[in-house]
Design an enzyme around this catalytic site. Structure first.
Site, PDB file in Angstrom:
ATOM      1  N   GLU A   1       0.482  -1.219   0.135  1.00 50.97           N
ATOM      2  CA  GLU A   1      -0.185  -0.559  -0.035  1.00 50.97           C
ATOM      3  C   GLU A   1       0.750   1.242   0.287  1.00 50.97           C
ATOM      4  O   GLU A   1       1.959   1.605   0.586  1.00 50.97           O
ATOM      5  CB  GLU A   1      -1.128   0.220   0.680  1.00 50.97           C
ATOM      6  CG  GLU A   1      -1.681   0.738   1.163  1.00 50.97           C
ATOM      7  CD  GLU A   1      -2.573   0.803   2.628  1.00 50.97           C
ATOM      8  OE1 GLU A   1      -2.304   1.039   3.804  1.00 50.97           O
ATOM      9  OE2 GLU A   1      -3.590   1.894   3.104  1.00 50.97           O
TER      10      GLU A   1
ATOM     11  N   LYS B   1      -9.560   3.046  -2.537  1.00 46.96           N
ATOM     12  CA  LYS B   1      -9.569   1.829  -0.801  1.00 46.96           C
ATOM     13  C   LYS B   1     -11.339   2.549  -0.468  1.00 46.96           C
ATOM     14  O   LYS B   1     -11.463   3.693   0.291  1.00 46.96           O
ATOM     15  CB  LYS B   1      -8.352   2.565   0.355  1.00 46.96           C
ATOM     16  CG  LYS B   1      -8.224   1.764   1.251  1.00 46.96           C
ATOM     17  CD  LYS B   1      -7.526   2.343   1.986  1.00 46.96           C
ATOM     18  CE  LYS B   1      -7.402   2.001   3.888  1.00 46.96           C
ATOM     19  NZ  LYS B   1      -5.605   2.431   3.865  1.00 46.96           N
TER      20      LYS B   1
ATOM     21  N   CYS C   1      -5.550  -2.512   2.212  1.00 49.31           N
ATOM     22  CA  CYS C   1      -5.523  -2.780   3.605  1.00 49.31           C
ATOM     23  C   CYS C   1      -6.796  -2.136   4.555  1.00 49.31           C
ATOM     24  O   CYS C   1      -7.070  -3.690   4.625  1.00 49.31           O
ATOM     25  CB  CYS C   1      -4.807  -1.565   3.721  1.00 49.31           C
ATOM     26  SG  CYS C   1      -3.787  -1.511   5.474  1.00 49.31           S
TER      27      CYS C   1
HETATM   28  N1  LIG Z   1      -3.006   1.354   6.051  1.00 44.91           N
HETATM   29  C1  LIG Z   1      -4.478   1.057   6.691  1.00 44.91           C
HETATM   30  O1  LIG Z   1      -5.439   0.920   6.459  1.00 44.91           O
HETATM   31  N2  LIG Z   1      -3.785   0.307   8.282  1.00 44.91           N
HETATM   32  C2  LIG Z   1      -5.182   0.486   9.137  1.00 44.91           C
HETATM   33  C3  LIG Z   1      -4.483  -1.191  10.403  1.00 44.91           C
HETATM   34  C4  LIG Z   1      -4.831  -2.374   9.759  1.00 44.91           C
HETATM   35  O2  LIG Z   1      -5.587  -1.980   9.473  1.00 44.91           O
HETATM   36  O3  LIG Z   1      -4.428  -2.931  10.472  1.00 44.91           O
END
Ligand SMILES: NC(=O)NCCC(=O)O
EC number: 3.5.1.6
Length: 409
Positions: free
Chosen positions: A144, A221, A258
């Protein structure tokens, strides 16, 4: 060595992490890190017995060319190769596809000039993609926001917003188009997008580039975290492109970025739209999510009769100014460590071992897409899913005047 009745065996030398770093052991298909010869988990406690349950092993390791291992060694990144089997069919040939998952540290400190950081990341990825090409990878996915440090913890705008680029003709998309064409490889490039045509706003986007070098499209996203230091809602809104699936020469793919992996409906919609492989490029840290990591993408593969590819960055990133996140913690300048551990899960519930928790790496995995329909025919989750019932009930449940049917005496 036995731990809670489980038999552990040492990781082959080629897959070992560096001398100064914790060693790893296999347990079934799980890789456990060792400190002082004992397994440990991120939160520093002894594993409990149920964390050693037997799991279907990844059926075979994939033979990769020696020169690929040599190049990986020279480039100081880990290389692993694995494969999943599917049953032979009479009416369809195997649909073999090789995916490459890349996890990496940011090579330069976050204080370095933006253009130098982007350029260093391009060089790093170019070297890893060369090795992926030697290994016959057809589809490669980066982590990401791969062109930048994960600076969204800071809530500062400059210089971090300067990493944003056009998904259509930014320098990173053009760079990836060249890679795609050179290696005839589909490239999934998750970036911070600046959308010039819509008020210059930012998005967390993955650009999907065909193996011809043409841009197939982009996806955004859908779920933005509001947890711990993940202050991403300061920068971009929830994606507005729905759940697109990209038809490539090597199969139908989708990208669940993510935090979307915590949302079963997000996986489901990509699958309903026909995705056979769902990539999950991520940036997440040990103290927050390491206990969830092995479960979520794997469960999504089972629930949706598809392959899932979970990718996480590695290393620690330090920012010039302290920040807090309204959670009572002292002001700090870093997220903690990103724990890597990228892996691929198959629709039959098996998975590959994970890449290292702390080294750059390339995970090459051969999939037979026939396994998706085979598992669908066995378990029939699409057939038994009762989607029209849920669609009806959810449509009611989101109405402001909804009252849940709780029956009382
Ligand atoms: N980049 C991101 O969305 N991180 C959030 C934390 C997670 O989903 O573990």
């Amino acid at each position: 060595m036995g731990v809670a009745g489980a038999v552990l065996r040492e990781v082959p030398a080629t897959r070992r992490v560096g001398r100064s770093e914790p060693h790893s052991l296999w347990q079934g298909d799980q890789v456990l890190d060792l400190r002082d010869g004992k397994p440990f988990l991120a939160w520093g406690r002894e594993p409990r017995p149920w964390e050693f349950y037997p799991v279907p092993a990844c059926s075979r390791s994939l033979d990769l060319p020696r020169r690929a291992f040599e190049a990986a060694c020279q480039g100081d990144f880990e290389l692993q190769g694995h494969g999943f089997e599917a049953a032979e069919e009479q009416m369809r040939r195997p649909q073999l596809v090789r995916v490459g998952l890349v996890q990496n540290k940011t090579p330069l400190p976050a204080e370095a000039p933006v253009v130098e950081q982007v350029s260093a990341l391009h060089r790093r990825i170019e070297a890893i993609v060369e090795v992926a090409a030697m290994c016959g990878v057809n589809i490669i996915c980066f982590q990401e926001a791969w062109t930048m440090p994960f600076a969204f913890c800071t809530r500062e705008k400059l210089p971090w917003t300067e990493f944003a680029e056009s998904a259509e003709d930014g320098i990173t998309t053009r760079f990836c188009q060249k890679l795609a064409k050179k290696h005839s490889m589909v490239v999934i490039s998750p970036i911070l997008e600046r959308d010039r045509d819509h008020g210059d706003v930012l998005w967390n986007t993955a650009v999907v580039i065909s193996n011809s070098g043409a841009i197939l499209g982009k996806t955004r996203k859908n779920h933005i975290p509001r947890v711990g230091d993940f202050n991403e809602s300061t920068y971009y809104m929830e994606g507005n492109l729905g759940h697109p699936v990209f038809q490539t020469q090597f199969g139908r793919i989708a990208v669940n970025i993510c935090y979307g992996r915590h949302h079963p409906l997000n996986w489901l919609m990509y699958s309903i739209n026909g995705a056979e492989i769902i990539f999950n490029p991520s940036a997440t840290i040990g103290t927050l999510s390491e206990s969830l990591w092995p479960i979520e993408a794997r469960n999504a593969a089972i629930a949706n009769h598809c392959f899932t590819c979970a990718i996480n960055r590695v290393g620690e990133e330090h920012f010039p100014n302290e920040f807090t996140s309204g959670d009572g913690k002292k002001a700090h300048q870093d997220f903690g460590y990103f724990y890597g551990s990228s892996y691929v899960a198959a629709p039959d519930g098996s998975r590959t071992p994970g890449l290292s928790r702390n080294r750059d790496g390339l995970l090459v995995t051969e999939l037979d897409l026939n396994l998706c329909r085979q598992m669908n025919d066995v378990w029939n989750f699409k057939m038994t899913g009762r989607y029209e019932m849920y669609a009806r009930e959810l449509a009611e449940a989101v109405k402001p005047n909804y009252s849940p049917p709780i029956l009382k005496e």
